[in-house]
Motif scaffolding. Structure first.
Motif, PDB file in Angstrom:
ATOM      1  N   LEU A 238       0.821  -1.215   0.000  1.00  0.00           N
ATOM      2  CA  LEU A 238       0.000   0.000   0.000  1.00  0.00           C
ATOM      3  C   LEU A 238       0.849   1.255   0.000  1.00  0.00           C
ATOM      4  N   TYR A 239       2.159   1.108   0.158  1.00  0.00           N
ATOM      5  CA  TYR A 239       3.057   2.251   0.016  1.00  0.00           C
ATOM      6  C   TYR A 239       3.189   2.650  -1.453  1.00  0.00           C
TER       7      TYR A 239
ATOM      8  N   ARG B 181      -2.160   1.661  -4.220  1.00  0.00           N
ATOM      9  CA  ARG B 181      -3.019   2.430  -3.316  1.00  0.00           C
ATOM     10  C   ARG B 181      -4.179   3.054  -4.075  1.00  0.00           C
TER      11      ARG B 181
ATOM     12  N   ASP C 150      -7.163   8.602   1.399  1.00  0.00           N
ATOM     13  CA  ASP C 150      -5.744   8.886   1.162  1.00  0.00           C
ATOM     14  C   ASP C 150      -4.976   9.220   2.440  1.00  0.00           C
TER      15      ASP C 150
ATOM     16  N   LEU D 210      -4.382   6.082   4.707  1.00  0.00           N
ATOM     17  CA  LEU D 210      -3.289   5.208   4.280  1.00  0.00           C
ATOM     18  C   LEU D 210      -1.932   5.858   4.518  1.00  0.00           C
ATOM     19  N   GLU D 211      -1.831   7.129   4.195  1.00  0.00           N
ATOM     20  CA  GLU D 211      -0.542   7.805   4.269  1.00  0.00           C
ATOM     21  C   GLU D 211      -0.103   8.027   5.705  1.00  0.00           C
TER      22      GLU D 211
ATOM     23  N   ARG E 124      -2.096  -3.282   7.201  1.00  0.00           N
ATOM     24  CA  ARG E 124      -2.590  -3.630   5.860  1.00  0.00           C
ATOM     25  C   ARG E 124      -3.721  -4.642   5.952  1.00  0.00           C
TER      26      ARG E 124
END
Length: 935
Positions: A390-391, A396, A408, A411-412, A443
């Motif tokens: 997911l990086y 993503r 966004d 995740l970040e 994750r």
């Protein structure tokens, strides 16, 4: 054997490796295949079937089509109605290639068994009609040579037989009116065997309205055509119709589209056959064939799957129940190199999202995942939920495309990437970093919870499913459980309640908690909370006193053994000892403003230098959660039920984290010692460090064990060690005796002497040493040059360790023992023997002896008798020994005999069990006689 990672066993297709795949490559386009413009993987029948897994649904459908083409049965009309991306168009392509017969059926992988099952040896070629609703225009005729085709029925006729067939329905096509079912039946029979594939029907018919007539007819004429066509196909034994319809109203589009869907469902429902869609298990093979060229080492793949299955069975309830079943191993084999949990989450959870295509969406997403993992050299045994990169921006974006706006930052900030909190935690804690435990856990939670937030009644996934998506064979589940709890305490968007975890685009109470953390004063609130936590963790145990962050002036200077927990600023590290040493030395040298004398009664517990800051942060979090819960209960803040439960759950978790953190932080036992060099003691105080196990159930027992194992605390002491110390430090040519009380006092004072648990240890050692002449003599006191109560090698019990009790050097004791031995009695004088003259009557007779002077009678015997209460007999007898019997035993010339007389009576009588027990005990204790009598 060594388990090999997936990348060494499963080779992805070239387009996946290079990242050259496109969205269109995953979208089976029936029209492009029909016109010959599709990519080879769809347009080439051999390559198509090589990459196509014949699912149960496809097998049943092809079986029906084969029978229909050959006129031996089968279903005339088959409606394919599944969710978007459920494999409808792919299934139509399988029928298309099989029915056209451009290559022998024997060359199509998976087809011969279907023909054999249907009893077909030679499959005839069929005319195949493809009507794609997205390619047709309601008001733009399609030129076919010199003919302009206007309607679906005109297109149908043209594809069946060209101009000849078209002429049969020209009038209906040009007028936009539907031909009747008899006309259509004759047309189909003329060009049979034939297969009609109709895709995206709703997309075409919904463009008509009830009032306007277009080139393609009207809404009603198109509906009438579909009704007539289904009836006509039914009447022709070797004709078959396959039509795809969307499953949901959303896929149908507008209100007109929904109405169209309902109408078509009604007409198709009268003649349709059921078609089984792709099952989750079958999706394993579909994805594997499309994304991987093959398995290079089947045995190695099976070994990996077996290791996972064994991990789940051995760990029991730590993983979901289905993993305990033997068939889960087969699921792992079928899904290899992708973990079944990835498919379960995508097919069960993500496929419920609008626009997520069940098969096509999974293929597209997994192609990006595999490409990135391959490029980054991923060495996981399987591609798991915890492996998802997911990086990577492309991966993503593919995932959050189907989610509402706002994912966004989640995740970040919280889940993956260089700036994510998970990465920061792993960089600080190598236990997590070595396993990527935090990122893998985050994750997994994201994959399992994002599609269900906030639409589900029960949100999130259970801890056991988080472990399933994160842990690999050879790894400890405890590290991932701890990582999950650490994340629950740190992340802004991670929620938890009732054992379930989920991410949400709405910030949780974390931000409020983080703000409140800053408000707490270290001296007034943090340190007292830490003090209370250490106090709960460390009980008294063997120590007479436990002092947590106590001022030196408040710690007594006595002979009691005391454990002192140093304040957190006096931390200890292998490379940073000065803070702890300075603080501990201050305790040892002073009691407030006064000097401390009994230094050897203090042992210190210090915080680990690397953990103390983290513990402080945990305590701040705990206090912040406590204030939020308190404010909620006092109605000072408003929370919904879920947030309130989350706050209370986080408070409980924070408390457990602090408890665990205290044990992990206060793990250094510092024992003060002084070195002896050349017979002289150093003036510098050193601290011997010992690490205690933070996982011990009872820390105080672990502290006691460490002290005893390293002889920093003596609980049992051999007389030889006492004798050696006396010889080394206290006995010499001029002084051959040592006061026992003074020796005890010295062990309390001087750090170079052993640290005894208490005075009773010395008492037992002295008593044991009196049984032999090897170690010391003993005296109860001294009167001038005479020892009082002197014994040497005769054993003594019930002594009192004080300054009156003397320990005498063995050779001096032997000399003294010899000096007090009583002189041997003189030999008796024999009476004179009378001579012969006197015998005969002559001579002078002997004079009679003089009378003895009167002698006073000496009292040399004592007898005493006392009746003792049986309830307090033990105490009473001890007092008698101390106050009476010891007076006699202290005299070397006295002999003492003690007899105990026991008489017991019970009018009810004594039962056999009691009699047997008493006899056995009396026999062991040598009580004789010991008999029971009856009246």
């Amino acid at each position: 054997m060594t388990l090999r990672p997936w990348r060494e066993i499963a080779a992805p297709h070239e387009d996946v490796l290079k990242g050259t795949f496109q969205q269109a490559e995953f979208a089976a386009d029936l029209s492009r295949v029909h016109t010959g413009t599709a990519s080879p993987e769809y347009g080439d029948p051999v390559l198509f079937f090589r990459r196509t897994y014949i699912t149960e649904g496809i097998r049943l459908l092809l079986d029906s089509v084969v029978k229909r083409i050959t006129g031996t049965g089968g279903d005339p009309v088959i409606q394919l109605q599944t969710a978007f991306g459920g494999g409808k168009t792919h299934t139509m392509l399988a029928v298309y290639h099989l029915a056209r017969g451009t290559v022998p059926a024997a060359d199509l992988q998976g087809v011969p068994p279907i023909l054999d099952a249907a009893g077909v040896i030679d499959l005839p070629k069929a005319r195949v009609v493809v009507i794609d609703g997205t390619k047709l225009s309601p008001n733009m005729p399609d030129e076919r040579g010199s003919i302009k085709v206007n309607t679906m029925w005109g297109d149908l006729a043209w594809q069946l037989g060209g101009e000849e067939a078209y002429e049969q329905i020209r009038d209906a096509d040009e007028s936009g009116t539907s031909p009747g079912k008899e006309t259509l039946a004759r047309l189909l029979a003329r060009y049979a065997p034939c297969v009609i594939l109709m895709d995206e029907l709703v997309a075409y018919i919904r463009q008509f309205d009830e009032k306007t007539k277009l080139a393609g007819g009207t809404y009603d004429t198109n509906i009438s055509f579909m009704q007539a066509l289904t009836e006509a196909v039914k009447a022709v034994p070797n004709a078959v119709l396959l039509a795809s319809l969307p499953e949901s109203d959303q896929e149908a589009g507008s209100r007109q589209g929904v109405a169209t869907l309902r109408t078509l469902e009604h007409y198709f429902g009268r003649v349709q056959a059921l078609w089984k869609p792709v099952a989750a298990e079958e999706a394993f093979e579909i994805v594997r064939r499309r994304l991987f060229s093959g398995i290079t080492d089947t045995a190695a793949a099976e070994a990996v799957c077996r290791s996972f299955a064994d991990l789940y069975i051995d760990s029991g309830p730590e993983f979901p129940r289905e993993t305990q079943e033997s068939r889960y191993y087969q699921r792992l084999v079928n899904a290899y190199p992708i973990h079944p949990e990835v498919f379960d989450r995508l097919y069960d959870d993500w496929s419920s999202l609008d626009n997520f295509q069940r098969t096509r969406g999974v293929l597209k997403l997994m192609a990006k995942v595999i490409h990135r993992l391959w490029k980054d050299g991923n060495n996981d045994l399987l591609i798991m939920p915890g492996s998802l990169p997911l990086y990577d921006g492309s991966t993503r974006n593919e995932m959050i495309y189907y989610l509402p706006q706002g994912w966004d930052p989640v995740l970040e900030r919280d889940i993956d990437g260089d700036r994510a909190e998970t990465t920061a935690i792993e960089s600080r804690d190598t236990r997590f970093g070595s396993l990527q435990a935090c990122r893998r856990v985050a994750r997994t939670v994201f994959l399992g919870s994002a599609p269900g937030t906030p639409n589900r009644m029960v949100q999130g996934i259970e801890e056991e499913r988080v472990l399933l998506g994160s842990v690999q064979p050879g790894q400890q589940t405890s590290a991932f459980r701890d990582a999950l709890r650490r994340l629950s305490d740190r992340l802004y968007y991670l929620n938890s309640a009732e054992g379930r975890y989920w991410f949400d685009i709405r910030p949780n109470l974390r931000r409020e908690m983080e703000e409140r953390k800053k408000r707490f004063d270290e001296k007034e609130e943090i340190i007292p909370a830490m003090q209370e936590g250490v106090k709960k963790a460390i009980a008294k145990g063997v120590f007479d006193g436990v002092h947590i962050f106590t001022n030196s002036g408040d710690i007594p200077d006595d002979s009691a053994l005391r454990l002192i927990a140093l304040p957190p600023h006096a931390y200890y590290g292998k490379s940073d000892v000065q803070m702890a040493k300075t603080c501990a030395t201050e305790y040892l040298r002073k009691r407030g403003d006064q000097p401390r004398h009994r230094q050897n009664r203090l042992v210190f517990l210090a915080a680990d230098a690397d953990n103390v800051r983290l513990l402080t942060d945990h305590i701040r979090s705990m206090l912040a959660w406590a204030s939020i819960v308190s404010d909620y209960r006092e109605n000072r803040i408003v929370l919904d039920n879920l947030m309130a439960k989350s706050a209370e759950s986080n408070l409980e978790m924070a408390r457990r984290t602090v408890t665990r953190g205290i044990r992990e932080t206060y793990r250094w036992l510092l024992v003060p010692v002084q070195e002896i060099t050349g017979g002289k003691t150093s003036s510098d105080i050193e601290l011997e460090p010992y690490s205690i196990n933070p996982g011990a159930e009872r820390p105080v027992e672990e502290i006691e064990r460490v002290l005893k194992d390293n002889e920093a605390l003596i609980t049992e002491w051999a007389p030889i060690h006492l004798s050696s110390l006396l010889k080394r430090w206290f006995w010499n040519d001029a002084d051959t005796e040592m006061k026992a009380g003074e020796f005890w006092e010295n062990t309390c004072r001087y750090l170079y002497l052993p640290r005894l648990l208490n005075k009773d240890v010395l008492k037992r050692t002295i008593e044991t040493g009196t049984d032999t002449k090897d170690y010391f003599g003993l005296a109860a006191g001294k009167d001038g040059e005479k020892y009082i109560g002197f014994t040497f090698g005769k054993g003594r019990r019930s002594i009192v360790v004080d300054d009156a009790l003397l320990l005498i050097e063995p050779s001096a004791a032997a000399v003294y023992e010899e000096s007090i031995k009583p002189p041997e009695p003189p030999e008796p004088v024999k009476p004179p023997i009378p001579d012969g003259d006197n015998e005969r009557g002559g001579g002078t007779p002997p004079l009679p002896p003089p009378p003895l002077p009167p002698v006073s009678r000496v009292k040399n015997r004592f007898y005493g008798c006392v009746e003792i209460d049986p309830i307090t007999a033990k105490i009473a007898f001890s007092q008698i020994v101390d106050e009476v019997i010891t007076q006699f035993t202290s005299r070397p010339s006295a002999s003492v005999t003690i007899k105990i007389e026991i008489e017991a009576k019970d009018d009810k009588g004594f039962d056999e069990n009691l009699q047997r027990a008493i006899r056995e005990n009396c026999n062991v204790l040598r009580i004789d006689p010991a008999e029971f009598e009856g009246e």
